[in-house]
Write an enzyme that holds these catalytic residues in place. Structure first.
Site, PDB file in Angstrom:
ATOM      1  CG  ASP A  52      63.692  11.117   3.772  1.00 17.98           C
ATOM      2  OD1 ASP A  52      63.985  11.613   5.081  1.00 17.98           O
ATOM      3  OD2 ASP A  52      62.532  10.713   3.557  1.00 17.98           O
ATOM      4  CE1 TYR A 110      60.705  19.077   0.966  1.00 23.31           C
ATOM      5  CE2 TYR A 110      59.091  20.293   2.080  1.00 23.31           C
ATOM      6  CZ  TYR A 110      60.296  19.621   1.978  1.00 23.31           C
ATOM      7  OH  TYR A 110      60.908  19.222   3.490  1.00 23.31           O
TER       8      TYR A 110
END
Length: 245
Positions: A52, A110
């Site tokens: 994003d 992540y």
């Protein structure tokens, strides 16, 4: 026709995410333009993770097809000469023609970084979420264990998700602390839309004492997004690595 694979790192601050779109510059668009100029072809890369707006990456994966004769390992250096300073190809190699970065089983890692102190640090403002309230890291660690395994993560997914199933497997979730920097490290087979940022927001609620660590189980069973924590800002999130298995 050859298929070249890239390991891509970038600072996502100035980009509207990975995927090409009409309302702003994206990582995909910049890479397409740079590689097209290098090869003289109309290049359309395929990325493994469509991060994003504002999300960073050390090791996203992308492929593109080309007739260029350049040695596969030289593409990284040649493309980097045509990229802005906030995007870099870390490695390039050649893969089979049918190899697809989103259609092969993988483990994605992540991190989400939280600066936990009374006053913000300007040099961290683009790469970590600042939290004024003192967080109980031990409680956050206890709560993190409830996420591990295969679960329905409906409560930890934004409504925009187009995934066919809300079930995902989390292999590990660590909450690390180095002085006033808290780092959430999560490894899984894939993540729903905003899932990691919502998990981070939920762990912060636990750290603040809003609810006990075991409440994660109730949130997960409810399959109700409204019961989980807020979606944390994108700037704290970094795609570290994609391992194909």
């Amino acid at each position: 026709m050859r298929r070249i694979r890239l390991i891509v790192s970038y600072d996502g601050t100035n980009y509207c995410g990975w995927q090409k779109q009409p309302n702003g510059i994206t990582i995909e668009e910049v890479l397409n333009n740079a590689i097209s100029k290098l090869t003289g072809e109309e290049i359309e890369i395929i990325g493994a993770s469509r991060t994003d707006s504002g999300v960073h990456a050390y090791g996203n994966i992308a492929v593109f097809d080309t007739n260029a004769r350049m040695a596969a390992d030289k593409f990284a250096f040649a493309i980097n000469q045509r990229l802005p300073d906030d995007i870099r190809i870390q490695h390039s190699d050649e893969v089979e023609a049918g190899w697809h970065p989103r259609k092969n089983n993988c483990i994605k890692t992540y991190t989400y970084r939280i600066l936990n102190r009374k006053i913000d640090i300007p040099t961290e403002r683009l790469y970590a979420h600042f939290c004024y309230f003192n967080l109980d890291v031990d409680k956050m660690r206890e709560a993190s264990g409830y996420f591990i395994g295969t679960h329905d993560f409906t409560s930890f997914c934004s409504q925009k998700s187009q995934a066919s199933s809300p079930v995902r497997t989390i292999f590990s979730l660590e909450v690390l602390q180095d002085e006033d920097m808290i780092t959430i490290v999560i490894r899984g087979d894939g993540f729903l839309y905003n899932m990691i940022r919502i998990i981070a927001g939920t762990l912060i609620k636990v750290g603040m004492g809003v609810y006990p660590p075991s409440h994660i189980v109730d949130i997960m069973k409810a399959k109700n997004r409204k019961l989980a924590g807020q979606t944390m800002p994108a700037k704290g999130l970094t795609l570290v690595e994609i391992e194909y298995i």
